[in-house]
Structures are given as C-alpha cells and as structure tokens.
Motif scaffolding. Structure first.
Motif, PDB file in Angstrom:
ATOM      1  N   LYS A   2      42.315  36.450  46.577  1.00 24.11           N
ATOM      2  CA  LYS A   2      41.521  37.124  47.002  1.00 24.11           C
ATOM      3  C   LYS A   2      41.231  37.440  46.209  1.00 24.11           C
ATOM      4  CE  LYS A   2      40.994  38.818  51.393  1.00 24.11           C
ATOM      5  NZ  LYS A   2      42.038  38.757  52.805  1.00 24.11           N
ATOM      6  N   THR A   4      38.095  40.835  44.013  1.00 26.30           N
ATOM      7  CA  THR A   4      37.084  41.185  45.167  1.00 26.30           C
ATOM      8  C   THR A   4      35.499  41.171  44.342  1.00 26.30           C
ATOM      9  OG1 THR A   4      37.208  42.558  43.065  1.00 26.30           O
ATOM     10  CG2 THR A   4      38.082  43.725  44.343  1.00 26.30           C
ATOM     11  N   THR A   5      34.651  41.447  44.800  1.00 26.70           N
ATOM     12  CA  THR A   5      32.883  40.743  44.704  1.00 26.70           C
ATOM     13  C   THR A   5      32.913  41.519  43.137  1.00 26.70           C
ATOM     14  OG1 THR A   5      32.122  42.222  47.110  1.00 26.70           O
ATOM     15  CG2 THR A   5      30.211  41.950  45.209  1.00 26.70           C
ATOM     16  N   GLU A   6      33.868  42.733  42.342  1.00 24.81           N
ATOM     17  CA  GLU A   6      33.482  42.910  41.046  1.00 24.81           C
ATOM     18  C   GLU A   6      33.880  41.776  40.447  1.00 24.81           C
ATOM     19  OE1 GLU A   6      35.170  46.022  39.378  1.00 24.81           O
ATOM     20  OE2 GLU A   6      34.166  45.747  37.606  1.00 24.81           O
ATOM     21  N   GLU A   7      35.569  41.396  41.219  1.00 30.11           N
ATOM     22  CA  GLU A   7      36.272  40.763  40.268  1.00 30.11           C
ATOM     23  C   GLU A   7      35.603  39.031  39.630  1.00 30.11           C
ATOM     24  OE1 GLU A   7      40.451  42.924  41.410  1.00 30.11           O
ATOM     25  OE2 GLU A   7      39.551  41.120  42.247  1.00 30.11           O
ATOM     26  N   ARG A  37      46.916  38.179  45.338  1.00 31.13           N
ATOM     27  CA  ARG A  37      45.277  39.235  44.242  1.00 31.13           C
ATOM     28  C   ARG A  37      45.096  39.486  43.315  1.00 31.13           C
ATOM     29  NH1 ARG A  37      46.868  44.984  45.882  1.00 31.13           N
ATOM     30  NH2 ARG A  37      48.581  44.699  46.802  1.00 31.13           N
ATOM     31  N   ARG A 169      42.717  43.878  34.630  1.00 28.33           N
ATOM     32  CA  ARG A 169      43.281  43.556  36.030  1.00 28.33           C
ATOM     33  C   ARG A 169      44.658  42.842  35.623  1.00 28.33           C
ATOM     34  NH1 ARG A 169      38.660  45.109  36.614  1.00 28.33           N
ATOM     35  NH2 ARG A 169      38.125  45.270  38.563  1.00 28.33           N
TER      36      ARG A 169
END
Ligand code: F3S
Length: 411
Positions: A2, A4-7, A37, A169
């Motif tokens: 999963k 995020t939108t930014e990733e 994630r 990240r």
C-alpha cells in the motif's frame, strides 16, 4: 504494497527522476521482502563510502544520481571513508586514491548529507529515539541502534540507504516489525565479562552460533560498574563491542540483554520456540581470533570508532612514553576535535601514535603496510586477515598496552 498518494506521485516521477529512482529501489526491496507499506525514516547512515570498496563504478553511480538532482530529505550521515579526509598526506595515503575519495565525499555532501564519516554516529549526538524507524547501513551501528537504543533498522546496503534518504522512507519489513524483534535464542553466560576484549570474544562466540537470529542474553551483570544502556555511559562501549562482534562472526542485527537494553528492560522478549545456548568460557573466542606471531607492527584501537573515554584511556598510557609500534586509534572527526581540545591528541602524537579521523584500518587501502596487527576488536580481528592480508593478535587492554611499549606480544 500500500502506497500513500505522495508515494505514488514519487513513483510516477512527479518529484523528478532522482526521487523516482530512489522510491523504485525502496519499493522493489519491499516487494522482495514482503513489506505491507513504507515508513518514514528519522535518519539515514550511508555506507559504501570508501573508494577502496566503491571503485570507479561506484563513483559513476553516485555521479549519475547526483546529476539527476538527488537531495536527501532526512538527517543523513556517512560511514567511514577510505582515509582521513584532512590528514591523508601526512598519514601516507597516495594522491591517486585521495582524489577520487574526496570526489565521493563532495558528491555526497552536495546531496545535503552531513559528511561526518563514522560507524559510531551515536557518540556524536545521533541518538535515535526508542521505536524510531531508521535506514542505517554499517553492521555495528545497526546493531547498536536496534539493541542499545531500541530504534528500528534493517541492515541497509549502500544504494538502499541512499535511496531511503532521498525519498525519506524505507520498506516496513524485518526489524521494523514487532514480531521479528523477539529473541530467537536465549544465551546463558556463565563466565565473567569485564574487559573490552571480553565483550568482543563473547560476541564472536554467540554470533557464530546464532547466525542471523536475535540473541537474548541472561546472566550478564547489570549495575553501576557494569553494563547499562544509559546514554553516554561507559557501558556503551561494551555494548558496541558485543554487537560489532556478533555482526561480524554472524549476521546479528539485534540483541537483547535482560534488564538492560530498552526493549528487554521491562518484559521478556523471547519467542516461545526459542533455542538456548550456554557460554561457559570466553577462551575459545580469544583463541579463534588470535594468530601466533609475536612481533607487532601496528596496534589498532577504535573499531568501532572510539568514544572520547577510549581516546582518553590511550592518552593515559601514552603520557611520557614512546611507542615501539605504530599505534592508531580511529574515530570520528568530532571526537578527534574533542580529544584535541582535551590535550589527548598531543599526548598520543608525542608518544608516536595517531588519532585518525574519518576512516578505519579495514576500509583504508593499507594492504601490505602491516604484517601483524594487534587489536581488542573482535570485528577488526575477524576482518583484517581477509581485507588486509595481515595476521592478528587479539587480546586484553593490558596485552595491547604491553605490545605498544615493547613491540612484542606477551602471553
Ligand atoms: Fe567501524 Fe571500520 Fe570497525 S567501519 S566497525 S572501525 S571495521
């Protein structure tokens, strides 16, 4: 996995090619290791800094990434380089090596990385908080961060650590997850562990048996004069020696000491199906790490990089004496600076020794310079024969001190 939108935007190249490449590496590793994630990292330690290991191909790889506009977005620092970045000439490093090595550090610095080169960032203020996610790379630093500080990091490779710094990240797998932090092997220690070299010998023996498991120590004394994980306490040097040795003879990246290290201070951190090993004597560790030569060329301290008290201990030996071997203590530039202000560097140099910053004997191009090296680092003793082709004497502080002053190894 999963994202995020930014990733997802990073992966689609919306933040430029350097970030796209970084997150591609992190996601690819996450997929290989079954991560669910990504998690933001608090700090990054990048390894693979020595030009001895990088070579022209590694330098080219860094140049390409920098050319795409790579910039780090979290506090990031470096593992030791291949030489003292300021005193390389004085210490006998060749210009042909120094030029590309300085280039490597310049490129990394231009990415926004703090170019402090050390394997003990926790001695110079990089002390992550309990539970913080990190992407650290050097095996002893990884072990210390996970074990003594209770932070969470897998052992990153050079490119994956840099990728984590650029996208901020890392993938959540391995030691980032609670279930993988439980002890796999209960280690019962039935012998005294006091000397710095005792911690290394113990770690060497346990690492050989546990391999990439998580040792859970019982029977190690705690208390004021012994071991505790209080920040900056002298016991930090014992914990770093123990962890470095287990990472060298095995692939241990996390250990617990019952009642001492933060995650094992309150509750037992053991898997129900754990195995048990007993250590009744450290003698086999000392014997396995030491060769037989008695004429010593170099006494090397500071593996992992020395703390200020360790430099002070050498200065106390050096006072008013003349060393009969080369003596190097390797450390960070920051600790060297503190040692200089305290007068330790002048005392050690007056005896003929060197306080060497930014590098260490293993990652420096010293092949052929020394035939026999004495050390009280089990990690150093494990690596020196293959990295430098040198023979090693491993022993106690007293044995090393005698070797510095006589040029010979006494039993
Ligand atoms: Fe550090 Fe070099 Fe030892 S990187 S842990 S001083 S081998």
């Amino acid at each position: 996995m999963k994202l995020t939108t930014e990733e997802q935007a990073m992966l689609a190249g919306e933040q430029g090619p350097a970030v796209e490449k970084a997150i591609e590496i992190v996601v690819a590793l996450g997929e290989i290791y079954g991560a669910d994630r990504l998690v933001p990292v608090e700090s990054v330690q990048v390894a693979g800094v020595s030009y001895k290991n990088l070579g022209p191909a590694g330098l080219g790889f860094l140049q390409d990434w920098a050319g795409q506009g790579a910039q780090v977005r979290v506090p990031t620092f470096l593992n030791p380089a291949g030489m003292d970045l300021l005193r390389w000439k004085e210490l006998g490093f060749a210009e042909e090596f120094a030029r590309p090595q300085l280039k490597v550090v310049d490129i990394l610095g231009a990415m926004g990385i703090d170019t402090t080169c050390t394997c003990t960032p926790y001695h110079i203020g990089q002390v992550p908080s309990l539970g913080a996610h990190l992407a650290w790379a050097e095996s002893s630093a990884v072990s210390f961060a996970n074990s003594a500080l209770g932070a969470r990091t897998n052992r990153e490779g050079g490119p994956s650590a840099l990728a984590a710094a650029i996208c901020g990240r890392t993938a959540r797998y391995g030691l980032h997850c609670d279930e993988n932090r439980l002890g796999t092997t209960r280690v019962i220690v039935n012998c005294p562990v006091k000397e710095p070299s005792d911690w290394g010998a113990l770690g060497f023996l346990v690492g050989q048996q546990v391999r990439d498991g998580v040792p859970y120590f019982r029977g190690l004394e705690t208390g004021e004069d012994s071991i505790s994980s209080t920040p900056g306490s002298p016991a930090w040097d014992s914990l770093k020696a123990l962890g470095a040795a287990m990472a060298a003879s095995g692939a241990v990246a996390l250990y617990h000491i019952e009642g001492v290290t933060p995650e094992a201070a309150l509750e037992p951190m053991l898997r129900p199906d754990h195995s048990t090993v007993k250590v009744d004597s450290l003698e086999p560790g000392y014997l396995a790490l030491s060769g037989g030569r008695t004429d010593i060329d170099l006494v090397w301290l500071g593996c992992p990089h020395a703390s200020l008290p360790e430099v002070a201990r050498l200065a106390a030996v050096a006072k008013g004496k003349r060393f009969l071997t080369d003596v190097w203590i390797t450390t960070s530039r920051h600790v060297r600076q503190q040692a200089e202000e305290a007068g330790y560097v002048a005392t050690i140099e007056a005896a003929g020794g060197q306080v060497v910053a930014d590098t260490c004997v293993v990652v420096a191009p010293l092949n052929g310079r020394y035939r026999t090296i004495a050390t009280l680092s089990a990690k150093g003793a494990s690596y020196l024969p293959s990295y430098l082709g040198a023979e090693v004497r491993y022993g106690t502080w007293d044995q090393l001190q005698a070797a510095m002053l006589t040029g010979r190894w006494g039993e």
